[in-house]
Design a protein around this motif. Sequence first.
Motif, PDB file in Angstrom:
ATOM      1  N   VAL A   1     -56.936  57.712 -32.432  1.00 46.10           N
ATOM      2  CA  VAL A   1     -56.401  59.113 -33.122  1.00 46.10           C
ATOM      3  C   VAL A   1     -57.076  59.344 -34.403  1.00 46.10           C
ATOM      4  O   VAL A   1     -57.249  60.517 -34.746  1.00 46.10           O
ATOM      5  N   PHE A   2     -57.593  58.398 -35.137  1.00 41.24           N
ATOM      6  CA  PHE A   2     -58.234  58.625 -36.363  1.00 41.24           C
ATOM      7  C   PHE A   2     -59.518  59.385 -36.101  1.00 41.24           C
ATOM      8  O   PHE A   2     -60.099  60.245 -36.629  1.00 41.24           O
ATOM      9  N   LYS A   3     -60.103  58.784 -35.132  1.00 41.60           N
ATOM     10  CA  LYS A   3     -61.664  59.410 -34.608  1.00 41.60           C
ATOM     11  C   LYS A   3     -61.397  60.690 -34.056  1.00 41.60           C
ATOM     12  O   LYS A   3     -62.229  61.531 -34.305  1.00 41.60           O
ATOM     13  N   ASP A   4     -60.388  61.111 -33.376  1.00 38.60           N
ATOM     14  CA  ASP A   4     -60.008  62.449 -32.891  1.00 38.60           C
ATOM     15  C   ASP A   4     -59.776  63.248 -34.071  1.00 38.60           C
ATOM     16  O   ASP A   4     -60.262  64.459 -33.828  1.00 38.60           O
ATOM     17  N   LEU A   5     -59.134  62.895 -35.053  1.00 40.91           N
ATOM     18  CA  LEU A   5     -58.672  63.771 -36.260  1.00 40.91           C
ATOM     19  C   LEU A   5     -60.069  64.035 -36.759  1.00 40.91           C
ATOM     20  O   LEU A   5     -60.361  65.199 -37.045  1.00 40.91           O
ATOM     21  N   VAL A   6     -61.147  63.205 -37.046  1.00 45.08           N
ATOM     22  CA  VAL A   6     -62.326  63.813 -37.569  1.00 45.08           C
ATOM     23  C   VAL A   6     -63.161  64.422 -36.789  1.00 45.08           C
ATOM     24  O   VAL A   6     -63.731  65.730 -37.198  1.00 45.08           O
ATOM     25  N   ARG A   7     -62.923  64.317 -35.427  1.00 44.18           N
ATOM     26  CA  ARG A   7     -63.809  65.251 -34.535  1.00 44.18           C
ATOM     27  C   ARG A   7     -63.022  66.600 -34.468  1.00 44.18           C
ATOM     28  O   ARG A   7     -63.741  67.600 -34.706  1.00 44.18           O
ATOM     29  N   ASP A   8     -61.790  66.764 -34.202  1.00 45.30           N
ATOM     30  CA  ASP A   8     -61.145  67.761 -33.844  1.00 45.30           C
ATOM     31  C   ASP A   8     -60.933  68.870 -35.264  1.00 45.30           C
ATOM     32  O   ASP A   8     -61.059  69.853 -35.144  1.00 45.30           O
ATOM     33  N   PHE A   9     -60.639  68.085 -36.527  1.00 48.25           N
ATOM     34  CA  PHE A   9     -60.392  68.860 -37.487  1.00 48.25           C
ATOM     35  C   PHE A   9     -61.245  68.563 -38.867  1.00 48.25           C
ATOM     36  O   PHE A   9     -61.047  69.042 -39.917  1.00 48.25           O
ATOM     37  N   GLY A  10     -62.243  67.701 -38.688  1.00 48.24           N
ATOM     38  CA  GLY A  10     -63.048  67.512 -39.776  1.00 48.24           C
ATOM     39  C   GLY A  10     -62.521  66.833 -40.931  1.00 48.24           C
ATOM     40  O   GLY A  10     -62.908  66.918 -42.026  1.00 48.24           O
ATOM     41  N   ILE A  11     -61.171  66.150 -40.790  1.00 51.40           N
ATOM     42  CA  ILE A  11     -60.474  65.603 -41.669  1.00 51.40           C
ATOM     43  C   ILE A  11     -61.436  64.055 -41.934  1.00 51.40           C
ATOM     44  O   ILE A  11     -62.173  63.775 -41.167  1.00 51.40           O
ATOM     45  N   THR A  12     -61.159  63.846 -43.230  1.00 54.37           N
ATOM     46  CA  THR A  12     -61.925  62.557 -43.507  1.00 54.37           C
ATOM     47  C   THR A  12     -60.921  61.386 -43.513  1.00 54.37           C
ATOM     48  O   THR A  12     -59.980  61.577 -44.045  1.00 54.37           O
ATOM     49  N   VAL A  13     -61.409  60.191 -42.852  1.00 51.07           N
ATOM     50  CA  VAL A  13     -60.533  59.075 -42.922  1.00 51.07           C
ATOM     51  C   VAL A  13     -61.238  57.795 -43.545  1.00 51.07           C
ATOM     52  O   VAL A  13     -62.094  57.693 -43.136  1.00 51.07           O
ATOM     53  N   LEU A  14     -60.395  57.216 -44.432  1.00 50.91           N
ATOM     54  CA  LEU A  14     -60.723  56.056 -45.030  1.00 50.91           C
ATOM     55  C   LEU A  14     -59.936  55.093 -44.624  1.00 50.91           C
ATOM     56  O   LEU A  14     -58.667  55.249 -45.307  1.00 50.91           O
ATOM     57  N   LEU A  15     -60.158  53.945 -44.206  1.00 56.44           N
ATOM     58  CA  LEU A  15     -59.217  52.904 -43.621  1.00 56.44           C
ATOM     59  C   LEU A  15     -59.492  51.445 -44.162  1.00 56.44           C
ATOM     60  O   LEU A  15     -60.944  51.277 -44.064  1.00 56.44           O
ATOM     61  N   THR A  16     -58.690  50.831 -44.497  1.00 51.14           N
ATOM     62  CA  THR A  16     -59.010  49.152 -44.867  1.00 51.14           C
ATOM     63  C   THR A  16     -58.685  48.753 -43.564  1.00 51.14           C
ATOM     64  O   THR A  16     -57.850  48.556 -42.876  1.00 51.14           O
ATOM     65  N   THR A  17     -59.648  47.574 -43.352  1.00 54.66           N
ATOM     66  CA  THR A  17     -59.391  46.598 -41.899  1.00 54.66           C
ATOM     67  C   THR A  17     -60.041  45.413 -42.160  1.00 54.66           C
ATOM     68  O   THR A  17     -61.072  45.250 -42.919  1.00 54.66           O
ATOM     69  N   HIS A  18     -59.656  44.342 -41.345  1.00 58.76           N
ATOM     70  CA  HIS A  18     -60.859  43.220 -41.138  1.00 58.76           C
ATOM     71  C   HIS A  18     -61.061  43.004 -39.674  1.00 58.76           C
ATOM     72  O   HIS A  18     -61.451  41.797 -39.188  1.00 58.76           O
ATOM     73  N   ASP A  19     -60.603  43.979 -38.834  1.00 58.54           N
ATOM     74  CA  ASP A  19     -61.025  43.881 -37.492  1.00 58.54           C
ATOM     75  C   ASP A  19     -62.438  44.235 -37.292  1.00 58.54           C
ATOM     76  O   ASP A  19     -62.673  45.313 -37.356  1.00 58.54           O
ATOM     77  N   PRO A  20     -63.145  43.307 -36.446  1.00 61.10           N
ATOM     78  CA  PRO A  20     -64.400  43.693 -36.052  1.00 61.10           C
ATOM     79  C   PRO A  20     -64.680  44.637 -35.211  1.00 61.10           C
ATOM     80  O   PRO A  20     -65.300  45.392 -35.113  1.00 61.10           O
ATOM     81  N   ALA A  21     -63.563  44.842 -34.159  1.00 56.18           N
ATOM     82  CA  ALA A  21     -63.523  45.840 -33.135  1.00 56.18           C
ATOM     83  C   ALA A  21     -63.643  47.340 -33.701  1.00 56.18           C
ATOM     84  O   ALA A  21     -64.222  48.129 -33.251  1.00 56.18           O
ATOM     85  N   ILE A  22     -62.946  47.337 -35.003  1.00 59.86           N
ATOM     86  CA  ILE A  22     -62.981  48.885 -35.560  1.00 59.86           C
ATOM     87  C   ILE A  22     -64.055  49.038 -36.388  1.00 59.86           C
ATOM     88  O   ILE A  22     -64.535  50.158 -36.461  1.00 59.86           O
ATOM     89  N   ILE A  23     -64.666  48.035 -36.825  1.00 64.34           N
ATOM     90  CA  ILE A  23     -65.820  48.108 -37.500  1.00 64.34           C
ATOM     91  C   ILE A  23     -67.077  48.677 -36.935  1.00 64.34           C
ATOM     92  O   ILE A  23     -67.719  49.528 -37.178  1.00 64.34           O
ATOM     93  N   GLU A  24     -66.910  48.363 -35.552  1.00 66.37           N
ATOM     94  CA  GLU A  24     -67.948  48.827 -34.539  1.00 66.37           C
ATOM     95  C   GLU A  24     -67.952  50.299 -34.491  1.00 66.37           C
ATOM     96  O   GLU A  24     -68.762  50.902 -33.951  1.00 66.37           O
ATOM     97  N   ILE A  25     -66.496  50.960 -34.667  1.00 65.05           N
ATOM     98  CA  ILE A  25     -66.457  52.204 -34.012  1.00 65.05           C
ATOM     99  C   ILE A  25     -66.623  53.305 -35.189  1.00 65.05           C
ATOM    100  O   ILE A  25     -66.760  54.567 -34.952  1.00 65.05           O
TER     101      ILE A  25
END
Length: 226
Positions: A186-210
């Motif tokens: 959903v975050f990726k779509d938001l960036v692509r569809d609306f040019g929104i900027t998303v900053l998230l904190t995480t320690h999940d390696p699968a997310i870091i890849e994306i």
Amino acid sequence: METLLQAVGVARTYGSGSGSVQALKRADLSIPAGRLVALRGRSGSGKTTLLNLLAALDTPTEGAVYYKGRAISSLSDSERTLIRRREMGLIFQSYALIPLMSAYENVEFGLRVAGVPRREYAALAREALDYVGMLPRMKHRPFELSGGEQQRVAIARAIAHRPSLVLADEPTAELDSRMGLTVIKVFKDLVRDFGITVLLTTHDPAIIEIVDHVYTLEDGQLEDES
Ligand code: ADP
Ligand code: MG
């Protein structure tokens, strides 16, 4: 590329004297508009501290935070609150939905807080819930929804007023990996569809890849991993 959010020499120390904690050491960061950016680090590394400074929920001990070129860190509490409510969307690890309200009412409440005219509530709330795939469940209260569904409602609430910036503090920490990836999509779509900027904190390696860009925090020290 337009810089949406910038931190210059930002530091945060909690308390004073011998009991003080230097949670964030002088950090510089620059985030262009239209990016999905991750801030990674172990528990206690200072992620929430930095996110709260960028969201203007907190003010730095040193340095300045600029949003659209404006030094928001030196504005008054009420000016910062206004910018945050109108222009930003915040998402938390534990969803922070209001238990007595339905999914729709939670999103509508967010619109009211953002100062959106009442006549726009219904269309914007439905559009946001539809975007995250939760329109069919809009009458349900949080306890009737799974964790991933609750987080999608929380995202709908955070984006319904069409903010420029979404800040999410460990948004997938309480979800299993499949649900976590649905939320990140959903975050990726938001960036692509609306040019929104998303900053998230995480320690999940699968997310870091994306994501488009990664910053790392270690014991309050920020590193740019580009
Ligand atoms: P993270 O989000 O990466 O887990 P935090 O930003 O919450 O890290 O915390 C960074 C450090 O600052 C930790 O050592 C934490 O104990 C400390 N800290 C956070 N908030 C406060 C506070 N309000 N008062 C004192 N110390 C705090
Ligand atoms: Mg944290």
